[in-house]
Design an enzyme around this catalytic site. Sequence first.
Site, PDB file in Angstrom:
ATOM      1  N   PHE A 159       0.866  -1.198   0.000  1.00  0.00           N
ATOM      2  CA  PHE A 159       0.000   0.000   0.000  1.00  0.00           C
ATOM      3  C   PHE A 159       0.902   1.247   0.000  1.00  0.00           C
ATOM      4  O   PHE A 159       0.779   2.130   0.841  1.00  0.00           O
ATOM      5  CB  PHE A 159      -0.926   0.019   1.231  1.00  0.00           C
ATOM      6  CG  PHE A 159      -1.702  -1.258   1.434  1.00  0.00           C
ATOM      7  CD1 PHE A 159      -2.916  -1.451   0.793  1.00  0.00           C
ATOM      8  CD2 PHE A 159      -1.207  -2.261   2.259  1.00  0.00           C
ATOM      9  CE1 PHE A 159      -3.635  -2.631   0.981  1.00  0.00           C
ATOM     10  CE2 PHE A 159      -1.918  -3.451   2.449  1.00  0.00           C
ATOM     11  CZ  PHE A 159      -3.137  -3.624   1.813  1.00  0.00           C
ATOM     12  N   ASP A 210       1.109  -1.281  -4.840  1.00  0.00           N
ATOM     13  CA  ASP A 210      -0.141  -0.540  -4.662  1.00  0.00           C
ATOM     14  C   ASP A 210      -1.056  -0.947  -5.803  1.00  0.00           C
ATOM     15  O   ASP A 210      -0.591  -1.190  -6.924  1.00  0.00           O
ATOM     16  CB  ASP A 210       0.110   0.978  -4.695  1.00  0.00           C
ATOM     17  CG  ASP A 210      -1.034   1.768  -4.076  1.00  0.00           C
ATOM     18  OD1 ASP A 210      -0.857   2.329  -2.975  1.00  0.00           O
ATOM     19  OD2 ASP A 210      -2.129   1.814  -4.694  1.00  0.00           O
ATOM     20  N   SER A 211      -2.354  -1.024  -5.541  1.00  0.00           N
ATOM     21  CA  SER A 211      -3.271  -1.447  -6.596  1.00  0.00           C
ATOM     22  C   SER A 211      -3.474  -0.337  -7.628  1.00  0.00           C
ATOM     23  O   SER A 211      -3.971  -0.583  -8.718  1.00  0.00           O
ATOM     24  CB  SER A 211      -4.616  -1.875  -5.998  1.00  0.00           C
ATOM     25  OG  SER A 211      -5.135  -0.815  -5.225  1.00  0.00           O
ATOM     26  N   CYS A 261      -5.414   2.958   9.961  1.00  0.00           N
ATOM     27  CA  CYS A 261      -5.794   4.368  10.078  1.00  0.00           C
ATOM     28  C   CYS A 261      -7.311   4.507  10.242  1.00  0.00           C
ATOM     29  O   CYS A 261      -7.872   5.577  10.062  1.00  0.00           O
ATOM     30  CB  CYS A 261      -5.294   5.175   8.882  1.00  0.00           C
ATOM     31  SG  CYS A 261      -5.931   4.596   7.314  1.00  0.00           S
TER      32      CYS A 261
END
Length: 392
Positions: A227, A249-250, A336
Amino acid sequence: MMITLKAGKEQSLLRFHPWVFSGAIARMDKGVEEGDIVEVYTSHGDFLARGHYQIGTIAVRVLTFDKDEAIDEAFYTRRITEALELRRDNGLVDNPNTTAYRLVFGEGDYLPGLVVDFYEGTAVVQMHSVGMYKDKDLIEKALRTVLGDRLKAIYNKSEGTLPFKAGLNPVNSYVWGHTDSREARENGIVFVPDWEKGQKTGFFVDQRENRALIEKYSKGRRVLNMFCYTGGFSMFALRGGAEFVHSVDSSERAIELTEQNVERNFPGCTNHKAFAQDAFHFMEQAKEKYDLIVLDPPAFAKHVGVLKNALKGYRRLNAKALQIIEPGGILFTFSCSQVVSREEFRTMVFTAATQAKRRVSILHFLSQPADHPINIYHPEGEYLKGLVLKVY
Ligand code: SAH
């Protein structure tokens, strides 16, 4: 304009919690409009607070508990001055090595509904309440007064953060000044925050201290940064002497940004690779061995209703990382999601560790930095939590 609470509903305001929920309201002056400044009174007619009214569950966001304090340009100037002083205390102001920081963090700076990130001369402003948006001219003036020559431009990015139903139709745009410079530094590493097209305000300043920590653990390690977004953790791992760093990361755009940032900071770098892939898929198929893994996923739970599923998602992710990490490896793992408490997060990691059947020790408890202060009366402001683990 006045709002009177139901009897007994003043308790949370007496404890300085900055929100009034709609269910607590007994009556309201006619003609109160969304975004107006209202005064809140007890059922006995005692003044409690002054704040922005909004249609919705949170009906009033309190700006002041002081009966004599008006909400005007001087008010915003005072609050933003305090906010800047706090960042100065933390070594963030006029520091050539770190030119990106959060200048205003909503309730944490006693300005609920307002977020301002500062990127080397550009203040990127996000308004999360109608009242803040209506006060935008006052806020812009206050920013100019407080920041002085440091400020080159103000960009208002509130298109995605205001309630659609309010019909304000904000357009993301520069509202003052101009700058061609897009670079900002974090502990000497250069980033290019893209506030126009990027996520949030263009960069995640909240991981600054945790990125600095990874630098210390990276020497000689094979690092996997999951990520990665703009590659923040990757950059510090590279500077810390990692054997190699893989960033995942996608989002194709995130991978592009990461590659640009690596090239900018480490021209000709040969030990970094970036992959535009789903995190779960990548870890399932991972061919390399890794001895430092970062898991910094987006908020899996945005509200309590989905907490259980979110915890399952976090657990699956952490269990996978704990399975594949080499013995002696280090895992940096974060959440988060504001609705996931520290305790729940730790229990989730505990369960993931038992599933992976590894020996695990906690080395650090991580948090958000001081430019994301938590108003002690508003525990909801605490959102970022992380653990650094040694995995045998
Ligand atoms: N660690 C970053 C911030 C991460 S933000 C930093 O230090 O700045 C979360 C990132 O997760 C976003 O960039 C988003 O594109 C990415 N993401 C979301 N779902 C994902 C998935 N299933 N697999 C991989 N990446 C994903």
